[in-house]
Structures are given as structure tokens and as C-alpha cells.
Design a protein around this motif. Structure first.
Motif, PDB file in Angstrom:
ATOM      1  N   HIS A   9       2.205  -6.759   1.298  1.00 20.92           N
ATOM      2  CA  HIS A   9       0.852  -7.211   1.627  1.00 20.92           C
ATOM      3  C   HIS A   9       0.539  -6.981   3.105  1.00 20.92           C
ATOM      4  N   SER A  10       1.558  -6.812   3.897  1.00 19.93           N
ATOM      5  CA  SER A  10       1.404  -6.660   5.339  1.00 19.93           C
ATOM      6  C   SER A  10       1.862  -5.278   5.788  1.00 19.93           C
ATOM      7  N   ASP A  37      -4.094  -3.488   3.149  1.00 22.88           N
ATOM      8  CA  ASP A  37      -5.192  -2.852   2.422  1.00 22.88           C
ATOM      9  C   ASP A  37      -5.715  -1.662   3.221  1.00 22.88           C
ATOM     10  N   LEU A  38      -6.704  -0.995   2.702  1.00 20.60           N
ATOM     11  CA  LEU A  38      -7.231   0.219   3.352  1.00 20.60           C
ATOM     12  C   LEU A  38      -7.865  -0.043   4.715  1.00 20.60           C
ATOM     13  N   GLU A  39      -8.295  -1.285   4.954  1.00 20.63           N
ATOM     14  CA  GLU A  39      -8.921  -1.621   6.233  1.00 20.63           C
ATOM     15  C   GLU A  39      -7.914  -2.144   7.247  1.00 20.63           C
ATOM     16  N   GLY A  40      -6.638  -2.198   6.882  1.00 21.92           N
ATOM     17  CA  GLY A  40      -5.615  -2.675   7.809  1.00 21.92           C
ATOM     18  C   GLY A  40      -5.344  -4.164   7.710  1.00 21.92           C
ATOM     19  N   GLY A  41      -6.015  -4.843   6.799  1.00 20.47           N
ATOM     20  CA  GLY A  41      -5.780  -6.271   6.624  1.00 20.47           C
ATOM     21  C   GLY A  41      -4.689  -6.536   5.598  1.00 20.47           C
ATOM     22  N   LEU A  42      -4.506  -7.797   5.297  1.00 21.75           N
ATOM     23  CA  LEU A  42      -3.529  -8.173   4.277  1.00 21.75           C
ATOM     24  C   LEU A  42      -4.048  -7.778   2.902  1.00 21.75           C
ATOM     25  N   THR A  44      -3.051  -5.220  -0.858  1.00 18.41           N
ATOM     26  CA  THR A  44      -2.341  -4.046  -1.364  1.00 18.41           C
ATOM     27  C   THR A  44      -3.366  -2.995  -1.769  1.00 18.41           C
ATOM     28  N   SER A  45      -2.915  -1.757  -1.794  1.00 21.81           N
ATOM     29  CA  SER A  45      -3.824  -0.661  -2.093  1.00 21.81           C
ATOM     30  C   SER A  45      -3.121   0.384  -2.944  1.00 21.81           C
ATOM     31  N   VAL A  46      -3.693   0.652  -4.108  1.00 17.71           N
ATOM     32  CA  VAL A  46      -3.163   1.717  -4.963  1.00 17.71           C
ATOM     33  C   VAL A  46      -3.196   3.040  -4.197  1.00 17.71           C
ATOM     34  N   ASP A  47      -4.261   3.292  -3.454  1.00 17.59           N
ATOM     35  CA  ASP A  47      -4.385   4.548  -2.704  1.00 17.59           C
ATOM     36  C   ASP A  47      -3.265   4.706  -1.676  1.00 17.59           C
ATOM     37  N   LEU A  48      -2.945   3.622  -0.955  1.00 20.89           N
ATOM     38  CA  LEU A  48      -1.869   3.698   0.032  1.00 20.89           C
ATOM     39  C   LEU A  48      -0.517   3.929  -0.643  1.00 20.89           C
ATOM     40  N   VAL A  49      -0.292   3.265  -1.772  1.00 18.43           N
ATOM     41  CA  VAL A  49       0.971   3.439  -2.491  1.00 18.43           C
ATOM     42  C   VAL A  49       1.072   4.866  -3.028  1.00 18.43           C
ATOM     43  N   GLU A  50       0.006   5.361  -3.637  1.00 15.67           N
ATOM     44  CA  GLU A  50       0.035   6.730  -4.162  1.00 15.67           C
ATOM     45  C   GLU A  50       0.260   7.747  -3.043  1.00 15.67           C
ATOM     46  N   GLY A  51      -0.335   7.516  -1.890  1.00 12.95           N
ATOM     47  CA  GLY A  51      -0.121   8.413  -0.750  1.00 12.95           C
ATOM     48  C   GLY A  51       1.322   8.383  -0.262  1.00 12.95           C
ATOM     49  N   ALA A  52       1.889   7.178  -0.204  1.00 15.76           N
ATOM     50  CA  ALA A  52       3.288   7.051   0.224  1.00 15.76           C
ATOM     51  C   ALA A  52       4.226   7.697  -0.786  1.00 15.76           C
ATOM     52  N   VAL A  53       3.927   7.527  -2.077  1.00 14.71           N
ATOM     53  CA  VAL A  53       4.738   8.160  -3.126  1.00 14.71           C
ATOM     54  C   VAL A  53       4.674   9.680  -2.979  1.00 14.71           C
ATOM     55  N   ALA A  54       3.497  10.214  -2.771  1.00 11.12           N
ATOM     56  CA  ALA A  54       3.350  11.666  -2.618  1.00 11.12           C
ATOM     57  C   ALA A  54       4.148  12.181  -1.423  1.00 11.12           C
ATOM     58  N   THR A  55       4.161  11.420  -0.342  1.00 12.60           N
ATOM     59  CA  THR A  55       4.914  11.814   0.849  1.00 12.60           C
ATOM     60  C   THR A  55       6.417  11.728   0.610  1.00 12.60           C
ATOM     61  N   ALA A  56       6.861  10.703  -0.117  1.00  9.98           N
ATOM     62  CA  ALA A  56       8.294  10.471  -0.333  1.00  9.98           C
ATOM     63  C   ALA A  56       8.895  11.336  -1.436  1.00  9.98           C
ATOM     64  N   ASP A  57       8.062  11.879  -2.302  1.00 10.16           N
ATOM     65  CA  ASP A  57       8.561  12.571  -3.492  1.00 10.16           C
ATOM     66  C   ASP A  57       8.839  14.045  -3.223  1.00 10.16           C
TER      67      ASP A  57
END
Length: 128
Positions: A9-10, A37-42, A44-57
Motif C-alpha cells: 500500500h506504501s 496508488d498512481l498518484e503516489g498516495g497510499l 494499490t494499483s493494478v497498473d503499477l503491478v502490471e508494469g512491475a511484472v512486465a519489467t521483472a519478467d
């Protein structure tokens, strides 16, 4: 190599866990944060997770570690949307699981072994 994504969340918490896990992965493990989240607050974001997965995969799969609540739900949604077996969510303590996973991933282990290493972190008690 199996990639690892830390979902929190953070943003600061995810980045801190990633910093420690990368160090324990001796610079070999690919560990990406997906916090806040996408605005930098507390949140979760599907978009951020999908982006991190794409980078890590890199094709060997990605292990997800989540802190609690909606982070877990977000991880499950990303796995469901991916529709494959190349993403797994570990039932593991966040920091200890990320360190164990990164250490195992750095050896070149497969996704099942990295997943098992993360989940084995529950066995390493701090008191007894």
C-alpha cells in the motif's frame, strides 16, 4: 531468471523491501516495487503491478509478494488477468519472503523453488 514484485500500500515500503531483497539477491535477482496508488498516495494499483511484472519478467516467471488486504486482491487480479502459470502469489511475510525469494532467484532456481523459498520464510522464527 525468476522475477519478483513487491506489492504494498506504501510506495516507500515497497521500495525499502526491494532495496533489502536486491542486496540479498547479490545484484542478480530482479526485484521490482509496486507500491501505492498512481498518484503516489497510499493504496494499490493494478497498473503499477502490471508494469512491475512486465519489467521483472524475462520469461522464467514472476513471484508476487503482497503486504495485506487490497494488495493481495490486486495481486490475484493481475494473476487472473494474465491467465497463465507464469505468475504466482506467495503466502509469505513481506520482508522475509522477499529476501528468501531473491536469494533463491539469484541461484537461477525455477519459479516453484523461488515460491517455496518465499513461503518457507514463515519457518524462520525470530524468537524461540
Amino acid at each position: 531468471m525468476v522475477g519478483i514484485v513487491v506489492i504494498s500500500h506504501s510506495r516507500a515500503l515497497a521500495e525499502g523491501v526491494v532495496e533489502v531483497a536486491r542486496a540479498m539477491g547479490v545484484g542478480k535477482a530482479v526485484v521490482e516495487p509496486a507500491g501505492g496508488d498512481l498518484e503516489g498516495g497510499l493504496g494499490t494499483s493494478v497498473d503499477l503491478v502490471e508494469g512491475a511484472v512486465a519489467t521483472a519478467d524475462d520469461g522464467d516467471g514472476v513471484l508476487l509478494l503482497a503486504d495485506l488486504g487490497s494488495s493481495v486482491l490486486t495481486a490475484k487480479m493481475v494473476i487472473e488477468d494474465a491467465g497463465g502459470e507464469s505468475l504466482l502469489l506467495a503466502d509469505a511475510p513481506l520482508v522475509e519472503g522477499a529476501v528468501a525469494a531473491a536469494s533463491m532467484a539469484a541461484t537461477g532456481a525455477d519459479l516453484a523453488a523461488v515460491h517455496a523459498a518465499a513461503e518457507s520464510a514463515y519457518d524462520h522464527r525470530k524468537t524461540r
